[in-house]
Design a protein around this motif. Structure first.
Motif, PDB file in Angstrom:
ATOM      1  N   UNK A 117       0.857  -1.188   0.000  1.00 37.83           N
ATOM      2  CA  UNK A 117       0.000   0.000   0.000  1.00 37.83           C
ATOM      3  C   UNK A 117       0.888   1.231   0.000  1.00 37.83           C
ATOM      4  N   UNK A 118       0.362   2.339  -0.511  1.00 33.03           N
ATOM      5  CA  UNK A 118       1.157   3.565  -0.585  1.00 33.03           C
ATOM      6  C   UNK A 118       0.256   4.763  -0.299  1.00 33.03           C
ATOM      7  N   UNK A 119       0.598   5.555   0.735  1.00 28.52           N
ATOM      8  CA  UNK A 119      -0.244   6.699   1.092  1.00 28.52           C
ATOM      9  C   UNK A 119       0.049   7.927   0.225  1.00 28.52           C
ATOM     10  N   UNK A 120      -1.000   8.705  -0.053  1.00 24.32           N
ATOM     11  CA  UNK A 120      -0.843  10.016  -0.662  1.00 24.32           C
ATOM     12  C   UNK A 120      -1.579  10.995   0.248  1.00 24.32           C
ATOM     13  N   UNK A 121      -1.777  12.246  -0.182  1.00 26.43           N
ATOM     14  CA  UNK A 121      -2.379  13.248   0.704  1.00 26.43           C
ATOM     15  C   UNK A 121      -3.710  12.820   1.281  1.00 26.43           C
ATOM     16  N   UNK A 122      -4.605  12.377   0.407  1.00 25.02           N
ATOM     17  CA  UNK A 122      -5.970  12.096   0.878  1.00 25.02           C
ATOM     18  C   UNK A 122      -6.414  10.670   0.601  1.00 25.02           C
ATOM     19  N   UNK A 123      -5.579   9.884  -0.049  1.00 22.75           N
ATOM     20  CA  UNK A 123      -5.997   8.522  -0.396  1.00 22.75           C
ATOM     21  C   UNK A 123      -4.870   7.529  -0.204  1.00 22.75           C
ATOM     22  N   UNK A 124      -5.272   6.284   0.034  1.00 20.59           N
ATOM     23  CA  UNK A 124      -4.319   5.184   0.127  1.00 20.59           C
ATOM     24  C   UNK A 124      -4.500   4.294  -1.096  1.00 20.59           C
ATOM     25  N   UNK A 125      -3.406   3.982  -1.767  1.00 25.23           N
ATOM     26  CA  UNK A 125      -3.450   3.070  -2.913  1.00 25.23           C
ATOM     27  C   UNK A 125      -3.141   1.666  -2.403  1.00 25.23           C
ATOM     28  N   UNK A 126      -3.989   0.713  -2.748  1.00 27.14           N
ATOM     29  CA  UNK A 126      -3.787  -0.676  -2.310  1.00 27.14           C
ATOM     30  C   UNK A 126      -3.560  -1.527  -3.548  1.00 27.14           C
ATOM     31  N   UNK A 127      -2.368  -2.099  -3.666  1.00 25.49           N
ATOM     32  CA  UNK A 127      -2.004  -2.898  -4.840  1.00 25.49           C
ATOM     33  C   UNK A 127      -2.218  -4.374  -4.543  1.00 25.49           C
ATOM     34  N   UNK A 128      -2.874  -5.067  -5.472  1.00 25.28           N
ATOM     35  CA  UNK A 128      -3.360  -6.430  -5.232  1.00 25.28           C
ATOM     36  C   UNK A 128      -2.801  -7.443  -6.220  1.00 25.28           C
ATOM     37  N   UNK A 129      -2.713  -8.704  -5.768  1.00 22.98           N
ATOM     38  CA  UNK A 129      -2.429  -9.825  -6.686  1.00 22.98           C
ATOM     39  C   UNK A 129      -3.743 -10.129  -7.396  1.00 22.98           C
ATOM     40  N   UNK A 130      -3.996  -9.448  -8.500  1.00 24.65           N
ATOM     41  CA  UNK A 130      -5.350  -9.458  -9.055  1.00 24.65           C
ATOM     42  C   UNK A 130      -5.749 -10.816  -9.630  1.00 24.65           C
ATOM     43  N   UNK A 131      -4.816 -11.556 -10.236  1.00 26.02           N
ATOM     44  CA  UNK A 131      -5.202 -12.857 -10.820  1.00 26.02           C
ATOM     45  C   UNK A 131      -5.608 -13.844  -9.751  1.00 26.02           C
ATOM     46  N   UNK A 132      -4.812 -13.918  -8.676  1.00 31.04           N
ATOM     47  CA  UNK A 132      -5.158 -14.850  -7.601  1.00 31.04           C
ATOM     48  C   UNK A 132      -6.470 -14.425  -6.961  1.00 31.04           C
ATOM     49  N   UNK A 133      -6.640 -13.115  -6.801  1.00 28.07           N
ATOM     50  CA  UNK A 133      -7.857 -12.597  -6.184  1.00 28.07           C
ATOM     51  C   UNK A 133      -9.072 -12.987  -7.005  1.00 28.07           C
ATOM     52  N   UNK A 134      -8.976 -12.821  -8.343  1.00 28.34           N
ATOM     53  CA  UNK A 134     -10.105 -13.182  -9.212  1.00 28.34           C
ATOM     54  C   UNK A 134     -10.435 -14.653  -9.078  1.00 28.34           C
ATOM     55  N   UNK A 135      -9.405 -15.480  -8.984  1.00 30.66           N
ATOM     56  CA  UNK A 135      -9.631 -16.927  -8.866  1.00 30.66           C
ATOM     57  C   UNK A 135     -10.385 -17.245  -7.582  1.00 30.66           C
ATOM     58  N   UNK A 136     -10.237 -16.396  -6.553  1.00 28.66           N
ATOM     59  CA  UNK A 136     -10.908 -16.653  -5.282  1.00 28.66           C
ATOM     60  C   UNK A 136     -12.366 -16.233  -5.330  1.00 28.66           C
TER      61      UNK A 136
END
Lengths: 218, 296
Positions: A47-66
């Motif tokens: 995850x990476x914070x900015x002024x007003x938002x947090x970006x959350x980076x995901x393992x999208x392929x594994x997530x989709x499979x779930x």
């Protein structure tokens, strides 16, 4: 304090707490970021914070499979583990002292622009404690604020070469360039403190998002 | 196993797909530009996925191999030669001690990838490291003779069509005027020659915001399209900064990024709007292709 979830990219969900430059909004971002830093989740890469938002980076392929969509997955985690608050609790924040030689090439211009003497610029800049909103632009570059109204200055219209350790001002922020680079902020001083140190396979960052910084004139 | 860099080429560097996970510290993830070519370069040699591969621009490097090994060349076609004899791309190439790899002309694409059996030895730094003349690269131990035969017709199909780049709306898409939204899908654009690994400047009709709101720096990633103050667009690529202060109007579909990374400046292309869900499906199809499974 309400938050909103939205999509940045296929593999990134944003959690947004507001849209203004506000320390309490940002403290929520940092607190959520700290939650992800301390707890590991199967499908969260980082995850990476900015002024007003947090970006959350995901393992999208594994997530989709779930069977979850990225939004559903993040919503689940945030709802269960996090309560946004108006005055976000930020105990344990570190206060870092940064010694500065206030001899930057733009300090006289800043003084003139703000209707101050150089001594007053130094005094005003160094008497406040600054919240570190986020790191960005370069490895380890801290975006700090909110500076005293009287020190608000515009960026340069064209970037110039900036030396390593330059302490600078722009808009309502103050920052430090960890490495020499092109830069558009007004440079008022220099620090010798290395903001980034790197050994094989390991990097250390002296200032982190959520810290508090105090400049000491030397 | 060592490889001597006789000539470094332009912006030649090693890239792995392992993330440093340091975005929170302002460190760009800096992976390869064309992850399809990167993945295939390793697949062909039965290397561990994600192993470090050399990404080359034209003019490419000249490398001398000090031991017998195997290599593969994927991505853009720079007419690769071993000892001045052209070699085929997208397949296992047997290398004998002393062989010299060079690239002789820019035929197609913008980035060529060179993988070595076992993968190049690589310590990823938070700062960029460009290949220099005289440097010696080394490779991890390889195992036997690579025999993997990937389905290359599907890989070649992936790179078509070159002139349509799909996107879905970015977080600030609605800051665009209605005319600009229309314009984006009905304009022929081209990449500026000042494009680089950090971002691709898009030449074409200038766009307009319908409000003049200033933006606080927000998270961005590869494929994020920002609207610059002069009305031009920039597509952030592999060396993107982690945050940006310009409106994020579009997000290029991830599955289009490898194709986009091979687009030569000046080549006309169009943007086509799709939904986020369609982009997710498109990405899954490419992953299946890379994993050798379904129809593409």
């Amino acid at each position: 304090m309400a938050y909103q979830l939205s999509i940045l990219s296929e593999d990134c969900v944003l959690v947004t707490f507001g849209n203004e430059l506000d320390i309490d909004v940002n403290r929520n971002v940092i607190e959520l970021h700290e939650h992800f830093r301390k707890n590991s989740y199967d499908y969260v890469i980082e995850t990476a914070p900015a002024y007003t938002s947090l970006a959350i980076f995901l393992h999208v392929s594994q997530l989709q499979a779930s069977g979850f969509t990225p939004l559903q997955y993040v919503q689940c985690i945030v709802e269960k583990n996090f309560t946004a608050s108006q005055k976000a609790n930020h105990t344990g924040r570190r206060i870092l002292e940064i010694p500065v030689r206030y001899s930057g090439p733009d300090i006289e211009w800043v003084a003139a622009h703000c209707g101050l003497t150089v001594a007053q610029v130094i005094d005003i800049h160094s008497r406040m404690e600054y919240h570190v909103f986020m790191l960005g632009f370069q490895p380890g570059f801290p975006y700090m604020g909110i500076t005293d109204k009287v020190l608000h200055v515009p960026r340069k219209s064209t970037p110039v070469h900036v030396l390593k350790g330059s302490v600078a001002l722009a808009a309502r922020q103050t920052g430090i360039y960890p490495q020499a680079s092109p830069g558009g902020w007004q440079v008022i001083g220099y620090t010798e403190i290395p903001l980034v140190t790197e050994e094989i396979n390991e990097a250390h960052f002296f200032i982190n998002a959520g810290d508090t910084v105090k400049f000491i004139a030397i | 196993m060592s490889v001597v860099v006789l000539k470094p080429g332009i912006y030649t560097a090693l890239y792995s797909t392992q993330s440093l996970c340091l975005r929170a510290y302002g460190v760009s993830p800096r992976g390869p530009m064309d992850i399809v070519a990167h993945h295939m370069a390793n697949s062909i040699l039965s290397n561990m996925q994600g192993s470090a591969v050399l990404e080359c621009h034209f003019p490419g490097p000249s490398l001398q191999f000090m031991q017998n090994t195997f290599i593969s060349i994927t991505g853009g076609d720079f007419v690769a030669c071993i000892n001045d004899e052209p070699i085929k791309m997208w397949m296992v190439i047997r290398i004998k001690q002393g062989d010299i790899l060079s690239f002789t002309s820019l035929k197609m694409g913008m980035r060529a990838y060179v993988a070595i059996q076992g993968g190049f030895v690589y310590h990823k730094s938070i700062y960029k490291e460009i290949l220099k003349k005289g440097v010696r690269l080394s490779a991890n131990e390889g195992m036997g003779i690579p025999t993997h035969l990937p389905n290359l017709s599907r890989v070649h199909q992936y790179y078509q069509p070159v002139d349509i780049i799909d996107f879905f709306p970015g977080p600030e898409y609605d800051l665009l005027s209605e005319e600009s939204k229309e314009l984006i899908e009905h304009t022929m654009y081209a990449l500026s020659s000042s494009s680089n690994r950090m971002g691709f400047i898009v030449e074409g009709e200038h766009l307009r915001k319908h409000t003049n709101t200033e933006m606080l720096s927000s998270p961005v990633t590869m494929g994020t399209v920002q609207l610059l103050p002069n009305g031009k667009m920039i597509v952030l690529m592999a060396d993107h900064n982690t945050t940006g202060g310009y409106p994020r109007i579009l997000q290029v579909a991830r599955y289009c990024l490898p194709r986009l990374s091979q687009l030569q400046p000046g080549t006309a292309f169009q943007f086509k709007k799709m939904t986020y869900n369609e982009a997710l499906i498109g990405w899954k199809q490419v992953e299946d292709l890379l994993n050798g499974m379904h129809e593409y």
